[in-house]
Write an enzyme that holds these catalytic residues in place. Structure first.
Site, PDB file in Angstrom:
ATOM      1  CG  HIS A   4       0.561   6.421   5.839  1.00  0.00           C
ATOM      2  ND1 HIS A   4       1.726   6.907   6.389  1.00  0.00           N
ATOM      3  CD2 HIS A   4       0.803   5.107   5.568  1.00  0.00           C
ATOM      4  CE1 HIS A   4       2.632   5.952   6.445  1.00  0.00           C
ATOM      5  NE2 HIS A   4       2.085   4.838   5.957  1.00  0.00           N
ATOM      6  CD  GLN A  15       3.363   5.635   2.775  1.00  0.00           C
ATOM      7  OE1 GLN A  15       2.319   5.149   2.354  1.00  0.00           O
ATOM      8  NE2 GLN A  15       4.397   4.900   3.149  1.00  0.00           N
ATOM      9  N   GLY A  59       0.829  -1.197   0.000  1.00  0.00           N
ATOM     10  CA  GLY A  59       0.000   0.000   0.000  1.00  0.00           C
ATOM     11  C   GLY A  59       0.861   1.243   0.000  1.00  0.00           C
ATOM     12  CB  CYS A 110       5.630   1.643   7.066  1.00  0.00           C
ATOM     13  SG  CYS A 110       5.068   3.192   6.357  1.00  0.00           S
ATOM     14  CG  LEU A 111       6.537   1.004   0.909  1.00  0.00           C
ATOM     15  CD1 LEU A 111       5.814   1.405  -0.373  1.00  0.00           C
ATOM     16  CD2 LEU A 111       7.633  -0.003   0.627  1.00  0.00           C
ATOM     17  CG  HIS A 164      -0.214   0.679   7.280  1.00  0.00           C
ATOM     18  ND1 HIS A 164       0.770   0.201   8.115  1.00  0.00           N
ATOM     19  CD2 HIS A 164       0.414   1.521   6.410  1.00  0.00           C
ATOM     20  CE1 HIS A 164       1.938   0.728   7.764  1.00  0.00           C
ATOM     21  NE2 HIS A 164       1.744   1.526   6.724  1.00  0.00           N
ATOM     22  CD  GLU A 165      -0.896   2.285   2.909  1.00  0.00           C
ATOM     23  OE1 GLU A 165      -0.516   3.461   2.838  1.00  0.00           O
ATOM     24  OE2 GLU A 165      -0.111   1.337   3.079  1.00  0.00           O
TER      25      GLU A 165
END
Length: 154
Positions: free
Chosen positions: A136, A51, A46, A90-91, A132-133
């Site tokens: 963000h 991000q 995701g 996480c990226l 999670h997304e």
């Protein structure tokens, strides 16, 4: 389409609240395409617009299954139940992971790139990815919610 730079955890933009998308146009379609390409390049499940430095309520998710990548504009969690506790990465927090408690089931209302409304229901990994997304978009990282950090080599 272009691969965008992923912002890392110390970047202040990741702590800001994203703005609702009100313009459904070619720029939004390009943003979504870039996000999908960036997520795939980084081998992520995701990616949220903050991000890549864009404070808009846009998320892309791909579980690498038959559903393919999908985009959620202005996503809102409208129902959850159950509980699961799994390791997340996480990226924007490379090389780390931590255990986070999330709902087992999540229902999200969202718009597509044309502004049409839909709902998606997710269990297990999809429920985690949705929560999670969406976190963000509200300036929250999984490390804010983790109850245990994994060993370095996990």
């Amino acid at each position: 389409m272009a691969i965008r730079t992923i912002r890392l955890e110390d970047d202040p933009i990741l702590r800001k609240i994203s703005k609702k998308v009100t313009k459904f146009d070619e720029k939004l379609e390009l943003l979504v395409a870039d996000m999908i390409e960036t997520m795939h390049d980084a081998e992520g499940v995701g990616l949220a617009a903050p991000q890549i430095g864009v404070l808009k309520r846009v998320v892309v998710i791909d579980l690498y299954d038959d559903e393919g990548p999908f985009e959620l504009i202005n996503p809102e969690i409208i129902e959850t139940h159950g509980e699961q506790c799994k390791f997340e990465g996480c990226l924007s927090v490379p090389g780390r992971s931590g255990k986070v408690i999330r709902p087992e089931y999540t229902k999200v209302r969202f718009q597509d790139v044309y502004g049409d409304f839909y709902e998606v229901e997710g269990e297990e990994l999809l429920a985690i990815a949705l929560c999670h997304e969406i976190d963000h978009l509200n300036g929250i990282l999984y490390i804010d919610k983790q109850i245990e950090e994994a060993e370095e080599d996990v």
